[in-house]
Motif scaffolding. Structure first.
Motif, PDB file in Angstrom:
ATOM      1  N   ASP A  88      -1.739  -5.160 -15.143  1.00 24.41           N
ATOM      2  CA  ASP A  88      -1.057  -3.869 -15.190  1.00 24.41           C
ATOM      3  C   ASP A  88      -2.111  -2.785 -14.969  1.00 24.41           C
ATOM      4  OD1 ASP A  88       0.723  -1.832 -15.649  1.00 24.41           O
ATOM      5  OD2 ASP A  88       0.744  -2.063 -17.825  1.00 24.41           O
ATOM      6  N   LEU A  93       4.941   0.344 -10.172  1.00 25.23           N
ATOM      7  CA  LEU A  93       4.117  -0.470  -9.276  1.00 25.23           C
ATOM      8  C   LEU A  93       2.889   0.335  -8.863  1.00 25.23           C
ATOM      9  CD1 LEU A  93       6.850  -2.080  -6.994  1.00 25.23           C
ATOM     10  CD2 LEU A  93       5.657  -3.119  -8.928  1.00 25.23           C
ATOM     11  N   GLY A 114      -2.229  -2.133  -5.038  1.00 23.20           N
ATOM     12  CA  GLY A 114      -1.885  -3.529  -4.792  1.00 23.20           C
ATOM     13  C   GLY A 114      -0.811  -3.655  -3.727  1.00 23.20           C
ATOM     14  N   LEU A 166       4.820  -7.852 -12.314  1.00 22.70           N
ATOM     15  CA  LEU A 166       3.388  -8.085 -12.107  1.00 22.70           C
ATOM     16  C   LEU A 166       3.162  -9.051 -10.946  1.00 22.70           C
ATOM     17  CD1 LEU A 166       2.183  -8.576 -15.813  1.00 22.70           C
ATOM     18  CD2 LEU A 166       2.197  -6.464 -14.473  1.00 22.70           C
ATOM     19  N   TYR A 222       1.056 -10.338  -5.967  1.00 19.91           N
ATOM     20  CA  TYR A 222       0.890  -9.731  -7.287  1.00 19.91           C
ATOM     21  C   TYR A 222      -0.108  -8.588  -7.266  1.00 19.91           C
ATOM     22  CZ  TYR A 222      -3.329 -11.843  -9.509  1.00 19.91           C
ATOM     23  OH  TYR A 222      -4.580 -12.189  -9.893  1.00 19.91           O
ATOM     24  N   THR A 223      -0.088  -7.843  -8.355  1.00 21.81           N
ATOM     25  CA  THR A 223      -0.759  -6.550  -8.376  1.00 21.81           C
ATOM     26  C   THR A 223      -2.276  -6.650  -8.263  1.00 21.81           C
ATOM     27  OG1 THR A 223      -0.560  -6.706 -10.781  1.00 21.81           O
ATOM     28  CG2 THR A 223       1.010  -5.295  -9.646  1.00 21.81           C
TER      29      THR A 223
END
Length: 472
Positions: free
Chosen positions: A234, A388, A392, A421, A435-436
């Motif tokens: 995160d 978001l 990423g 995530l 994913y991030t």
């Protein structure tokens, strides 16, 4: 997460939550106009706040503080007591919501131990006093009455706080509040104020600046070794700072059960550094960033683990392990992992961020993907696509095309939502997992990488200019 579990979670809010939040809102409105100019309505709100604390050990002190402030005697001590009452009410809401979530997920949670009172140095006491004095002036003036001179009066104490690593949490928090107030000036003419947010920052800063307020003592923390399986990352971004918070499952040696943990690293920034360039600010953590980018587990040795479930990250005590699929980790480990306790000062509804796996849903979105929802039969949950990160590859379009997701369950604005995530989706008839943390070592999308190269390395330029200034 099953439809029945989600249905249990999304039932009506626990009893008393709405009424308690109304009491908190009444206090927050007092901070808007300032406690030096309380009208009958605001004074009644303080009385109601004190009434809600009548059955607690704080009852007498809160009632006395509310009466004094309503009578025009606004002191640092009275404000601190009311700030404590406010955070206690929010803590009660947090506990009710988290209990509902743990029941729905059948999640086991550790209990919070009473930590020893930390020692304070004389210099820290003076800095705390200076910080409380500034926060008191803010409360007396109210957000509408704050001007540049009042905001700037915090500069000296902020510089001293920022210079002490042990006080970094209070320093960054207070600096962030001052920065937001500067950005909003002239606040008197702002159409809408972030009333709850500024009240949260003010309350937390006032309580963290009290003698005896807990700090994370890494020296006294439990030392853990084992394998850290990453679920996702995160990204918290502010104009003056960026922090990544990695959520994962820790497998310790022996018969200890797996534990849900998280670890965070942060860096100061300026508001011109955005997007994938944010990762360059965290270049001092190559092992952690490499594991994120390559989707690997981490072998850690003797890392401090706080009671809050936070690993105090030290890159030299970790090495990259085998590749680890976050969906496999979630399917195999998440149901039995023990969740950490929540520290008293962190018990706030917006602080709830519980890792979950959802799959078998139907995703729907608006035309421009500004809103996305996941439907499980007759049960739906909104997806927090506005959370978001820009650094990423995860986009609302990918989330809307997904069929499985590892994310964080959050409660904000009076309802639950899911922050993705990692998602599994089908793009051009091919399965993809995004994913991030995929761009932690640089963008993997050729178009984004080309744009980054064309724009230049803003972080390197700013560091070179800063170094030149320091050499003068």
């Amino acid at each position: 997460m099953l439809e029945t579990q989600l249905s249990t979670l999304l039932d009506d809010a626990p009893s008393g939550v709405v009424e308690t939040l109304d009491l908190v809102s009444g206090f927050d409105e007092g901070l808007v106009s300032g406690f030096a100019r309380l009208g009958e309505e605001r004074a009644a709100a303080l009385t109601a706040l004190a009434g809600a604390m009548a059955a607690t050990p704080l009852a007498d002190r809160v009632a006395a503080a509310a009466e004094k402030i309503a009578g025009g005697s606004v002191t640092e001590e009275h404000l601190s007591v009311l700030a404590g009452a406010r955070i206690a009410l929010l803590g009660a809401v947090h506990d009710a919501l988290l209990a509902r979530l743990d029941t729905a997920l059948r999640r086991t949670r550790a209990t919070w131990p009473q930590p020893p009172t930390p020692n304070r140095t004389t210099s820290a006491g003076n800095l705390f006093s200076g910080c409380r004095s500034w926060l008191t002036e803010l409360a007396i003036a109210g957000w509408r009455g704050v001007d540049h001179d009042l905001i700037s009066s915090s500069d000296q104490v902020l510089q001293a706080l920022l210079a002490d690593p042990a006080l970094r949490r209070l320093a960054v928090l207070t600096d962030g509040l001052a920065t937001e107030l500067h950005a909003g000036s002239p606040i008197g003419t702002m159409e809408r104020l972030p009333v709850r947010r500024w009240a949260d920052l003010w309350t937390r800063a006032l309580l963290l600046s009290q003698a005896g307020a807990g700090t994370d003592d890494a020296q006294a923390a439990e030392r853990v070794s084992g394998r850290l399986l990453i679920l996702g990352v995160d990204v918290h971004e502010h104009s003056t700072a960026v922090q990544i918070q990695v959520h994962g499952v820790l497998e310790s040696a022996g018969d200890s059960p797996s534990r849900l943990v998280r670890t965070s690293v942060a860096a100061a920034k300026v508001d011109t550094i955005v997007g994938p360039a944010l990762w360059r600010l965290l270049a001092n953590y190559p092992v952690l960033l490499g594991a994120l980018a390559e989707r690997r587990s981490l072998e850690i040795t003797d890392l401090p683990l706080l009671d809050s479930g936070d690993l105090v990250w030290q890159d030299d005590r970790a090495k990259a392990g085998d590749p680890a699929d976050p969906f496999v980790t979630a399917r195999v480990q998440l149901a039995d992992a023990v969740a950490p306790a929540v520290p008293p000062l962190n018990r706030h509804p917006v602080g709830i961020a519980e890792p979950v796996l959802v799959e078998g849903y139907t995703a729907t979105s608006s035309d421009e993907h500004s809103t996305v929802t996941f439907a499980f039969g007759n049960v739906t949950i909104p997806v927090a696509v506005d959370r978001l990160p820009s650094c990423g590859p995860l986009t609302p379009q990918l989330v809307a095309a997904s069929s499985a997701c590892v994310g964080l369950l959050r409660w904000d604005g009076g309802s639950w939502s899911l922050q993705p995530l990692v998602v599994q989706a089908t793009v051009k008839r091919k399965p993809v997992v995004s994913y991030t943390g995929d761009w932690a070592m640089g963008p993997t999308d050729p178009k984004v990488a080309k744009a980054e190269a064309k724009a230049g390395d803003a972080v390197a330029v700013l560091r070179e200019r800063a170094g030149r200034l320091l050499r003068k």
